[in-house]
Design a protein around this motif. Structure first.
Motif, PDB file in Angstrom:
ATOM      1  N   ALA A 208      13.475   9.092 -27.885  1.00 36.74           N
ATOM      2  CA  ALA A 208      14.236   9.553 -29.052  1.00 36.74           C
ATOM      3  C   ALA A 208      14.877   8.335 -29.685  1.00 36.74           C
ATOM      4  O   ALA A 208      15.699   7.678 -29.060  1.00 36.74           O
ATOM      5  CB  ALA A 208      15.303  10.551 -28.619  1.00 36.74           C
ATOM      6  N   MET A 209      14.501   8.002 -30.933  1.00 35.94           N
ATOM      7  CA  MET A 209      14.934   6.743 -31.537  1.00 35.94           C
ATOM      8  C   MET A 209      15.254   6.940 -33.011  1.00 35.94           C
ATOM      9  O   MET A 209      15.014   7.992 -33.575  1.00 35.94           O
ATOM     10  CB  MET A 209      13.796   5.702 -31.426  1.00 35.94           C
ATOM     11  N   GLY A 210      15.775   5.879 -33.653  1.00 37.29           N
ATOM     12  CA  GLY A 210      16.019   5.901 -35.092  1.00 37.29           C
ATOM     13  C   GLY A 210      14.713   6.078 -35.855  1.00 37.29           C
ATOM     14  O   GLY A 210      13.624   5.887 -35.314  1.00 37.29           O
ATOM     15  N   ARG A 211      14.809   6.438 -37.139  1.00 33.46           N
ATOM     16  CA  ARG A 211      13.603   6.795 -37.895  1.00 33.46           C
ATOM     17  C   ARG A 211      12.704   5.602 -38.184  1.00 33.46           C
ATOM     18  O   ARG A 211      11.484   5.722 -38.166  1.00 33.46           O
ATOM     19  CB  ARG A 211      13.996   7.504 -39.203  1.00 33.46           C
ATOM     20  N   LYS A 212      13.275   4.435 -38.451  1.00 22.86           N
ATOM     21  CA  LYS A 212      12.424   3.285 -38.773  1.00 22.86           C
ATOM     22  C   LYS A 212      11.575   2.919 -37.567  1.00 22.86           C
ATOM     23  O   LYS A 212      10.346   2.782 -37.666  1.00 22.86           O
ATOM     24  CB  LYS A 212      13.298   2.115 -39.225  1.00 22.86           C
ATOM     25  N   ILE A 213      12.174   2.763 -36.409  1.00 20.95           N
ATOM     26  CA  ILE A 213      11.398   2.370 -35.216  1.00 20.95           C
ATOM     27  C   ILE A 213      10.442   3.499 -34.810  1.00 20.95           C
ATOM     28  O   ILE A 213       9.369   3.235 -34.263  1.00 20.95           O
ATOM     29  CB  ILE A 213      12.305   1.930 -34.038  1.00 20.95           C
ATOM     30  N   SER A 214      10.784   4.734 -35.127  1.00 21.30           N
ATOM     31  CA  SER A 214       9.871   5.838 -34.791  1.00 21.30           C
ATOM     32  C   SER A 214       8.589   5.748 -35.622  1.00 21.30           C
ATOM     33  O   SER A 214       7.483   5.936 -35.096  1.00 21.30           O
ATOM     34  CB  SER A 214      10.560   7.194 -35.012  1.00 21.30           C
ATOM     35  N   VAL A 215       8.729   5.437 -36.911  1.00 20.46           N
ATOM     36  CA  VAL A 215       7.526   5.248 -37.740  1.00 20.46           C
ATOM     37  C   VAL A 215       6.751   4.023 -37.243  1.00 20.46           C
ATOM     38  O   VAL A 215       5.520   4.055 -37.144  1.00 20.46           O
ATOM     39  CB  VAL A 215       7.894   5.106 -39.235  1.00 20.46           C
ATOM     40  N   ASP A 216       7.483   2.958 -36.900  1.00 23.93           N
ATOM     41  CA  ASP A 216       6.824   1.764 -36.348  1.00 23.93           C
ATOM     42  C   ASP A 216       6.037   2.106 -35.082  1.00 23.93           C
ATOM     43  O   ASP A 216       4.986   1.512 -34.826  1.00 23.93           O
ATOM     44  CB  ASP A 216       7.861   0.684 -36.006  1.00 23.93           C
ATOM     45  N   SER A 217       6.534   3.033 -34.295  1.00 24.17           N
ATOM     46  CA  SER A 217       5.809   3.422 -33.080  1.00 24.17           C
ATOM     47  C   SER A 217       4.550   4.192 -33.436  1.00 24.17           C
ATOM     48  O   SER A 217       3.517   4.047 -32.781  1.00 24.17           O
ATOM     49  CB  SER A 217       6.696   4.278 -32.174  1.00 24.17           C
ATOM     50  N   ALA A 218       4.624   4.995 -34.494  1.00 26.16           N
ATOM     51  CA  ALA A 218       3.465   5.784 -34.904  1.00 26.16           C
ATOM     52  C   ALA A 218       2.351   4.891 -35.466  1.00 26.16           C
ATOM     53  O   ALA A 218       1.171   5.168 -35.269  1.00 26.16           O
ATOM     54  CB  ALA A 218       3.884   6.836 -35.935  1.00 26.16           C
ATOM     55  N   THR A 219       2.734   3.804 -36.155  1.00 29.09           N
ATOM     56  CA  THR A 219       1.714   2.871 -36.683  1.00 29.09           C
ATOM     57  C   THR A 219       1.346   1.817 -35.643  1.00 29.09           C
ATOM     58  O   THR A 219       0.404   1.048 -35.843  1.00 29.09           O
ATOM     59  CB  THR A 219       2.231   2.096 -37.919  1.00 29.09           C
ATOM     60  N   MET A 220       2.141   1.737 -34.588  1.00 37.35           N
ATOM     61  CA  MET A 220       2.093   0.683 -33.564  1.00 37.35           C
ATOM     62  C   MET A 220       2.532  -0.671 -34.114  1.00 37.35           C
ATOM     63  O   MET A 220       2.363  -1.687 -33.439  1.00 37.35           O
ATOM     64  CB  MET A 220       0.735   0.594 -32.848  1.00 37.35           C
ATOM     65  N   MET A 221       3.127  -0.711 -35.315  1.00 38.30           N
ATOM     66  CA  MET A 221       3.755  -1.961 -35.745  1.00 38.30           C
ATOM     67  C   MET A 221       4.878  -2.315 -34.774  1.00 38.30           C
ATOM     68  O   MET A 221       5.162  -3.496 -34.542  1.00 38.30           O
ATOM     69  CB  MET A 221       4.302  -1.840 -37.171  1.00 38.30           C
ATOM     70  N   ASN A 222       5.508  -1.281 -34.210  1.00 38.04           N
ATOM     71  CA  ASN A 222       6.557  -1.583 -33.222  1.00 38.04           C
ATOM     72  C   ASN A 222       6.007  -2.474 -32.110  1.00 38.04           C
ATOM     73  O   ASN A 222       6.630  -3.462 -31.723  1.00 38.04           O
ATOM     74  CB  ASN A 222       7.132  -0.282 -32.648  1.00 38.04           C
ATOM     75  N   LYS A 223       4.821  -2.139 -31.624  1.00 38.44           N
ATOM     76  CA  LYS A 223       4.241  -2.976 -30.558  1.00 38.44           C
ATOM     77  C   LYS A 223       3.876  -4.347 -31.093  1.00 38.44           C
ATOM     78  O   LYS A 223       4.029  -5.353 -30.396  1.00 38.44           O
ATOM     79  CB  LYS A 223       3.012  -2.271 -29.957  1.00 38.44           C
ATOM     80  N   GLY A 224       3.412  -4.390 -32.343  1.00 39.71           N
ATOM     81  CA  GLY A 224       3.109  -5.683 -32.949  1.00 39.71           C
ATOM     82  C   GLY A 224       4.351  -6.565 -33.040  1.00 39.71           C
ATOM     83  O   GLY A 224       4.316  -7.751 -32.694  1.00 39.71           O
ATOM     84  N   LEU A 225       5.468  -5.977 -33.488  1.00 38.56           N
ATOM     85  CA  LEU A 225       6.724  -6.740 -33.544  1.00 38.56           C
ATOM     86  C   LEU A 225       7.118  -7.174 -32.129  1.00 38.56           C
ATOM     87  O   LEU A 225       7.622  -8.281 -31.921  1.00 38.56           O
ATOM     88  CB  LEU A 225       7.841  -5.898 -34.168  1.00 38.56           C
ATOM     89  N   GLU A 226       6.840  -6.305 -31.163  1.00 45.86           N
ATOM     90  CA  GLU A 226       7.204  -6.637 -29.777  1.00 45.86           C
ATOM     91  C   GLU A 226       6.341  -7.756 -29.196  1.00 45.86           C
ATOM     92  O   GLU A 226       6.798  -8.517 -28.346  1.00 45.86           O
ATOM     93  CB  GLU A 226       7.112  -5.377 -28.901  1.00 45.86           C
ATOM     94  N   VAL A 227       5.102  -7.855 -29.649  1.00 45.47           N
ATOM     95  CA  VAL A 227       4.251  -8.981 -29.224  1.00 45.47           C
ATOM     96  C   VAL A 227       4.891 -10.287 -29.696  1.00 45.47           C
ATOM     97  O   VAL A 227       5.021 -11.258 -28.945  1.00 45.47           O
ATOM     98  CB  VAL A 227       2.814  -8.818 -29.782  1.00 45.47           C
ATOM     99  N   ILE A 228       5.327 -10.280 -30.964  1.00 46.48           N
ATOM    100  CA  ILE A 228       5.963 -11.486 -31.515  1.00 46.48           C
ATOM    101  C   ILE A 228       7.294 -11.756 -30.801  1.00 46.48           C
ATOM    102  O   ILE A 228       7.614 -12.900 -30.454  1.00 46.48           O
ATOM    103  CB  ILE A 228       6.157 -11.333 -33.045  1.00 46.48           C
TER     104      ILE A 228
END
Ligand code: NAD
Ligand code: MG
Length: 394
Positions: A208-228
């Motif tokens: 359960a997270m904020g809306r921006k990071i939740s969308v990032d998780s759906a696109t997997m940009m969150n994981k991309g940011l986490e790689v960096i």
């Protein structure tokens, strides 16, 4: 006694941090809290935790907060704006700063905490993705301590205790494995992703997270940011960082060593565990999270990510390899695209197109100073807005 400032106190991470702090009043005192616009929620937090200072986004917000607090007999000093955020992050009394503002807005105060030599509990991954080496240098040059809150990075940190501050290769690390839930659209037919709504994208299967990071998780940009983020936190090149889909979110990440050992950190998906770990490091404190029951979990699954399903993940790896200000462009374009999606202006599958357009059209440069990074952030936002406006008009 440790004196803690929470930047972004009303958010998902901020609320979880206060939950952990409230369990240990003899060890932690809240020095300051910040919120952007949710003044009533911040007032309730001030009533409970009695911080010395509170910061909001606007002068009107500050007036409103002051009125609410004085009405309840709370003496907390109220301020507003970015300079005030930097001040509560760097004040001499502060020992630890939870950096939990979402997005680039968190960069200035998080950097201020690093420059003031604080213990920086970093949830605001965007700040590190944008500023990279500049941020790491600020930490080292000022004797700050950087502790990752992102569950994956906190897990990796726990799995390489003897490697802290050393190059992973020198510490015998073969590979860092970032686990990812895959988000709500892991198995959905890609062709139907055009029609998903913001609420569907924000409905994360395990966190359960904020809306921006939740969308990032759906696109997997969150994981991309986490790689960096992992690159900067642990000094690992892109080739040494692998992403592995693990839908149960029980293994929070792993480290593979050259001798074949794999160390993992496990736990229920609840951010209070990494928050408690970083707050008390190198000690351990109770977080309120239930003990993991593996018999109940029963099955742990893994699969490799499909880069065609998740183009944002590929864009992030490319930005890391490109270096310089490319990650700052990626991050800024993503913030604009995600907001446009949340506002109903663009479809889910246009998010990666906005980002790709910005990266193709705005030349990246050297990340030579914070000012240079902020200028690229500004250019990327302008290009993203223009592209979205043009597509809306078409
Ligand atoms: P959230 O949206 O729930 O909360 C964001 C907080 O930032 C709020 O307190 C808000 O008032 C503040 N804020 C927003 N815009 C601001 C601005 N322009 N200026 C100042 N303050 C502003 O977000 P969250 O889910 O708590 O995430 C916070 C950060 O932590 C993000 O960088 C996210 O990637 C990271 N993170 C979150 C989680 C999680 O489980 N929620 C996990 C890992 C990392
Ligand atoms: Mg994470």
């Amino acid at each position: 006694m440790q004196y803690i400032t929470i930047l972004g106190a009303t958010g998902s991470i901020g609320v979880s941090t206060l939950d952990v702090l409230a369990r240990h009043p003899e060890q932690y005192s809240v020095y300051a809290l910040s919120a952007h616009s949710r003044v009533a929620e911040l007032a309730a937090q001030c009533l409970q935790f009695r911080p010395q200072r509170a910061v909001v986004g606007t002068a009107d917000g500050a007036l409103e907060l002051t009125r609410l607090l004085r009405g309840q007999g709370v003496a907390t000093q109220v301020e507003y704006g970015v300079e005030a955020l930097c001040a509560i992050a760097s004040a001499p009394q502060v020992t630890g700063v939870m950096a939990a503002i979402v997005g680039a807005a968190g960069l200035a105060p998080t950097l201020a905490a690093a420059r003031a030599g604080k213990k920086v509990l970093l949830a605001n991954k965007e700040a590190l993705v944008m500023s990279g080496q500049l941020f790491i240098d600020a930490v080292h040059d000022n004797g700050a301590v950087l502790l990752p809150i992102d569950s994956e990075h906190n897990a990796i940190f726990q799995c390489m205790p003897h490697a802290h501050g050393r190059a992973p290769g020198a510490a015998g690390v073969a590979k860092i494995v970032l686990t990812a839930s895959g988000g709500p659209f892991l198995t959905r037919d890609v062709e139907t992703l055009d029609t998903v709504t913001p609420d569907q994208a924000c409905k994360h299967p395990t966190w359960a997270m904020g809306r921006k990071i939740s969308v990032d998780s759906a696109t997997m940009m969150n994981k991309g940011l986490e790689v960096i983020e992992a690159h900067w936190l642990f000094g690992a090149p892109a080739e040494q960082i692998e992403v592995l889909i693990h839908p149960q979110s029980v293994i929070h990440s792993m480290v593979s060593y050259v001798d074949g050992s794999v160390l993992a950190q496990l736990g229920n998906p609840d951010m209070r565990t990494p928050i408690a770990h970083a707050l008390a490091y190198p000690q351990r404190i109770a977080s309120g999270v239930a003990q993991l029951d593996l018999a109940q979990v029963a099955t742990l699954q893994f699969e490799r990510p499909d880069f065609r399903r998740f183009p944002c993940l590929a864009l992030a790896f490319d930005a890391l390899r490109a270096g310089g200000t490319a990650p700052a462009l990626l991050n800024a374009a993503n913030e604009v695209a995600v907001q446009a999606f949340l506002d109903g202006q663009i479809g889910f599958r246009q998010i990666d197109r906005v980002i790709a357009h910005v990266i193709e059209t705005v030349p990246h440069g050297a990340a030579s100073s914070i000012e240079a990074v902020m200028e690229q952030d500004r250019l990327a936002r302008a290009a993203a807005h223009a592209y979205i406006a043009q597509r809306l008009a078409a």
